[in-house]
Write a protein that holds these residues in place. Structure first.
Motif, PDB file in Angstrom:
ATOM      1  N   LYS A   1     -11.660   5.699  15.613  1.00 28.96           N
ATOM      2  CA  LYS A   1     -10.952   5.121  14.466  1.00 28.96           C
ATOM      3  C   LYS A   1     -10.871   6.124  13.335  1.00 28.96           C
ATOM      4  O   LYS A   1     -11.693   7.029  13.216  1.00 28.96           O
ATOM      5  N   ARG A   2      -9.860   5.939  12.521  1.00 32.05           N
ATOM      6  CA  ARG A   2      -9.656   6.723  11.316  1.00 32.05           C
ATOM      7  C   ARG A   2      -9.249   5.747  10.215  1.00 32.05           C
ATOM      8  O   ARG A   2      -8.366   4.916  10.410  1.00 32.05           O
ATOM      9  N   ILE A   3      -9.908   5.879   9.084  1.00 31.41           N
ATOM     10  CA  ILE A   3      -9.630   5.010   7.945  1.00 31.41           C
ATOM     11  C   ILE A   3      -9.094   5.871   6.810  1.00 31.41           C
ATOM     12  O   ILE A   3      -9.598   6.963   6.561  1.00 31.41           O
ATOM     13  N   GLY A   4      -8.085   5.368   6.123  1.00 31.52           N
ATOM     14  CA  GLY A   4      -7.497   6.094   5.006  1.00 31.52           C
ATOM     15  C   GLY A   4      -6.291   6.904   5.444  1.00 31.52           C
ATOM     16  O   GLY A   4      -5.993   7.006   6.631  1.00 31.52           O
ATOM     17  N   PRO A   5      -5.600   7.491   4.473  1.00 29.58           N
ATOM     18  CA  PRO A   5      -4.405   8.262   4.803  1.00 29.58           C
ATOM     19  C   PRO A   5      -4.769   9.560   5.526  1.00 29.58           C
ATOM     20  O   PRO A   5      -5.766  10.199   5.213  1.00 29.58           O
TER      21      PRO A   5
ATOM     22  N   SER B   1       0.822  -1.208   0.000  1.00 33.13           N
ATOM     23  CA  SER B   1       0.000   0.000   0.000  1.00 33.13           C
ATOM     24  C   SER B   1       0.860   1.265   0.000  1.00 33.13           C
ATOM     25  O   SER B   1       1.590   1.526   0.958  1.00 33.13           O
ATOM     26  N   GLY B   2       0.739   2.051  -1.056  1.00 33.09           N
ATOM     27  CA  GLY B   2       1.470   3.311  -1.136  1.00 33.09           C
ATOM     28  C   GLY B   2       1.082   4.269  -0.021  1.00 33.09           C
ATOM     29  O   GLY B   2       1.929   4.954   0.546  1.00 33.09           O
TER      30      GLY B   2
ATOM     31  N   ALA C   1     -10.613  -1.674   4.843  1.00 31.52           N
ATOM     32  CA  ALA C   1      -9.737  -0.735   4.147  1.00 31.52           C
ATOM     33  C   ALA C   1      -8.512  -0.408   4.990  1.00 31.52           C
ATOM     34  O   ALA C   1      -8.567  -0.389   6.215  1.00 31.52           O
ATOM     35  N   ILE C   2      -7.414  -0.140   4.289  1.00 34.40           N
ATOM     36  CA  ILE C   2      -6.187   0.314   4.947  1.00 34.40           C
ATOM     37  C   ILE C   2      -5.688   1.544   4.211  1.00 34.40           C
ATOM     38  O   ILE C   2      -6.033   1.731   3.046  1.00 34.40           O
TER      39      ILE C   2
ATOM     40  N   ILE D   1      -1.512  -6.581   7.778  1.00 31.86           N
ATOM     41  CA  ILE D   1      -2.702  -7.377   7.480  1.00 31.86           C
ATOM     42  C   ILE D   1      -2.437  -8.541   6.530  1.00 31.86           C
ATOM     43  O   ILE D   1      -3.250  -9.456   6.449  1.00 31.86           O
ATOM     44  N   ASP D   2      -1.318  -8.509   5.802  1.00 37.25           N
ATOM     45  CA  ASP D   2      -0.995  -9.643   4.942  1.00 37.25           C
ATOM     46  C   ASP D   2      -0.470 -10.812   5.763  1.00 37.25           C
ATOM     47  O   ASP D   2      -0.795 -11.963   5.491  1.00 37.25           O
TER      48      ASP D   2
END
Length: 106
Positions: free
Chosen positions: A88-92, A31-32, A73-74, A59-60
């Motif tokens: 929680k916070r999702i995303g960059p 993930s970039g 999502a990551i 997560i892998d």
């Protein structure tokens, strides 16, 4: 300060049973967005060392934990207090956004 590595096997002990708040950063090498956020979270870990632990779960290598919290999502950041998700916070997110999030929950 380096991020504390947690796994599916160590998650309950390291996070849910921790005596202090734990920010868990769910990430993957491919993930970039995660590659961009990792140095920021390492800095946050050093700055907030007296207030919380910042842990990272790949997560892998350990795919079972994130879905337990209805997330797929990551990058994803879940803040745990007293064994439960407090936020929680999702995303960059930028460093300032993460600091604002943490300051509002600590």
């Amino acid at each position: 300060m380096a991020l504390v590595t947690v796994t599916d096997a160590s998650f309950d002990t390291a996070v849910r049973q921790a005596g202090e708040p734990v920010l868990v950063y769910f990430w993957a090498e491919w993930s970039g967005a995660c590659r961009m956020m990792t140095p920021t979270l390492e800095a946050i870990s050093a700055e907030y060392a007296a207030k919380l632990t910042v842990a990272a779960l790949n997560i892998d290598r350990d795919p079972a934990t994130l879905p337990r919290y209805q997330e797929t999502a990551i990058p994803a950041m879940l803040l745990f207090r007293n064994g439960a998700v407090a936020g929680k916070r999702i995303g960059p997110h930028s460093k300032a956004q993460i600091q604002e999030f943490l300051d509002s929950h600590l």
